[in-house]
Design a protein around this motif. Structure first.
Motif, mmCIF file in Angstrom:
data_model
loop_
_atom_site.group_PDB
_atom_site.id
_atom_site.type_symbol
_atom_site.label_atom_id
_atom_site.label_comp_id
_atom_site.label_asym_id
_atom_site.label_seq_id
_atom_site.Cartn_x
_atom_site.Cartn_y
_atom_site.Cartn_z
ATOM 1 N N LYS A 86 0.951 -1.096 0.241
ATOM 2 C CA LYS A 86 0.411 0.218 0.020
ATOM 3 C C LYS A 86 0.750 1.736 -0.230
ATOM 4 N N PRO A 87 0.286 2.442 -0.668
ATOM 5 C CA PRO A 87 1.118 3.906 -0.450
ATOM 6 C C PRO A 87 1.667 4.158 0.667
ATOM 7 N N ASP A 88 0.789 4.072 2.132
ATOM 8 C CA ASP A 88 1.468 3.704 3.569
ATOM 9 C C ASP A 88 2.294 2.959 4.108
ATOM 10 N N ASP A 89 2.954 1.669 2.939
ATOM 11 C CA ASP A 89 4.350 0.835 3.334
ATOM 12 C C ASP A 89 5.193 1.433 2.577
ATOM 13 N N THR A 90 5.335 2.939 1.919
ATOM 14 C CA THR A 90 6.805 3.697 1.890
ATOM 15 C C THR A 90 7.657 4.432 2.703
ATOM 16 N N ALA A 91 8.475 3.976 2.863
ATOM 17 C CA ALA A 91 9.535 4.419 4.107
ATOM 18 C C ALA A 91 10.896 3.592 3.502
ATOM 19 N N VAL A 92 11.753 4.325 4.509
ATOM 20 C CA VAL A 92 12.812 3.658 4.306
ATOM 21 C C VAL A 92 13.139 1.947 5.335
ATOM 22 N N TYR A 93 13.535 1.319 5.189
ATOM 23 C CA TYR A 93 13.074 -0.142 5.585
ATOM 24 C C TYR A 93 14.563 -0.532 6.003
ATOM 25 N N TYR A 94 14.893 -0.764 7.522
ATOM 26 C CA TYR A 94 15.592 -1.152 8.191
ATOM 27 C C TYR A 94 16.019 -2.527 8.682
ATOM 28 N N CYS A 95 17.243 -3.310 8.660
ATOM 29 C CA CYS A 95 17.596 -4.529 9.388
ATOM 30 C C CYS A 95 18.322 -4.104 10.961
ATOM 31 N N LYS A 96 17.542 -4.859 11.508
ATOM 32 C CA LYS A 96 18.147 -4.850 13.308
ATOM 33 C C LYS A 96 18.485 -6.418 13.545
ATOM 34 N N TRP A 97 19.867 -6.633 14.015
ATOM 35 C CA TRP A 97 19.945 -7.888 14.324
ATOM 36 C C TRP A 97 20.366 -7.325 16.046
ATOM 37 N N ALA A 98 20.597 -8.761 16.832
ATOM 38 C CA ALA A 98 20.895 -8.757 18.558
ATOM 39 C C ALA A 98 21.334 -9.792 17.812
ATOM 40 N N ALA A 99 23.016 -9.664 18.035
ATOM 41 C CA ALA A 99 23.869 -10.683 17.610
ATOM 42 C C ALA A 99 24.970 -10.607 18.974
ATOM 43 N N VAL A 100 25.880 -12.384 18.824
ATOM 44 C CA VAL A 100 26.970 -12.278 18.903
ATOM 45 C C VAL A 100 28.423 -12.641 17.937
ATOM 46 N N VAL A 101 28.647 -11.577 18.018
ATOM 47 C CA VAL A 101 30.051 -11.856 16.880
ATOM 48 C C VAL A 101 30.981 -12.801 17.393
ATOM 49 N N VAL A 102 31.491 -12.622 18.170
ATOM 50 C CA VAL A 102 32.614 -13.909 18.565
ATOM 51 C C VAL A 102 32.241 -14.405 19.898
ATOM 52 N N PRO A 103 32.373 -15.758 20.077
ATOM 53 C CA PRO A 103 32.753 -15.830 21.481
ATOM 54 C C PRO A 103 33.691 -15.438 22.943
ATOM 55 N N GLY A 104 32.181 -14.788 23.532
ATOM 56 C CA GLY A 104 32.714 -13.800 24.847
ATOM 57 C C GLY A 104 32.577 -12.827 25.152
ATOM 58 N N ASN A 105 31.843 -12.700 23.345
ATOM 59 C CA ASN A 105 31.313 -10.899 23.332
ATOM 60 C C ASN A 105 30.416 -11.490 23.832
ATOM 61 N N TYR A 106 29.639 -9.990 24.311
ATOM 62 C CA TYR A 106 28.140 -9.439 24.590
ATOM 63 C C TYR A 106 27.548 -8.938 24.099
ATOM 64 N N GLU A 107 25.865 -9.898 23.680
ATOM 65 C CA GLU A 107 24.833 -9.453 22.500
ATOM 66 C C GLU A 107 25.203 -8.385 21.902
ATOM 67 N N ALA A 108 25.095 -7.260 21.123
ATOM 68 C CA ALA A 108 25.047 -6.285 20.554
ATOM 69 C C ALA A 108 24.030 -6.542 19.282
ATOM 70 N N GLU A 109 23.169 -5.027 19.544
ATOM 71 C CA GLU A 109 22.539 -4.912 17.953
ATOM 72 C C GLU A 109 22.779 -3.737 16.773
ATOM 73 N N TYR A 110 22.756 -4.165 16.095
ATOM 74 C CA TYR A 110 22.980 -3.703 14.608
ATOM 75 C C TYR A 110 22.277 -3.128 13.134
ATOM 76 N N TRP A 111 22.357 -2.415 13.158
ATOM 77 C CA TRP A 111 21.316 -1.586 12.086
ATOM 78 C C TRP A 111 22.353 -2.153 10.500
ATOM 79 N N GLY A 112 20.862 -2.106 9.432
ATOM 80 C CA GLY A 112 21.779 -1.729 8.555
ATOM 81 C C GLY A 112 21.193 -0.366 7.862
ATOM 82 N N GLN A 113 21.589 -0.091 6.698
ATOM 83 C CA GLN A 113 21.679 1.159 6.312
ATOM 84 C C GLN A 113 20.721 1.771 5.841
#
Length: 121
Positions: A86-113
């Motif tokens: 629908k026209p109301d869906d018009t927007a910039v869409y971003y992905c966001k992940w909650a992830a651990v990069v390597v073992p021992g690291n805390y979980e962090a949030e990452y965003w796309g552009q």
């Protein structure tokens, strides 16, 4: 450093479909929640859909029954299939992940552009 790269945005007529993809620039140790957000001009960023590592999906009321989120853990990729746009869906869409990069690291949030989705009436 982790970068999330989105693709699949574009211009589509109302009633049409698009499929967004979001992939990481490197292999991650674990990915918990993968989500899609969107931000329309003059509005706050809002949650669209999310999927957990266990496969539980959640959707905003405005997209239920039209959008489907999925993930391919082997490819470290999340998708957003958008139907009956629908026209109301018009927007910039971003992905966001909650992830651990390597073992021992805390979980962090990452965003796309962000990727632009424009739905014409």
């Amino acid at each position: 450093q982790v970068q999330l790269v989105e693709s699949g945005g574009g211009l589509v007529q109302a009633g049409g479909s698009l499929r967004l993809s979001c992939a990481a620039s490197r292999v991650l140790f674990s990915i918990n929640v993968m989500a899609w957000y969107r931000q329309a001009p003059g509005k706050q960023r809002e949650s669209v859909a999310q999927i957990t590592s266990g496969g539980t999906e959640r959707y905003a009321d405005s997209v239920k029954g039209r959008f489907t989120i999925s993930r391919d853990n082997a490819k470290s990729t999340v998708y957003l299939q958008m139907d009956s746009l629908k026209p109301d869906d018009t927007a910039v869409y971003y992905c966001k992940w909650a992830a651990v990069v390597v073992p021992g690291n805390y979980e962090a949030e990452y965003w796309g552009q962000g990727t632009q989705v424009t739905v014409s009436s």
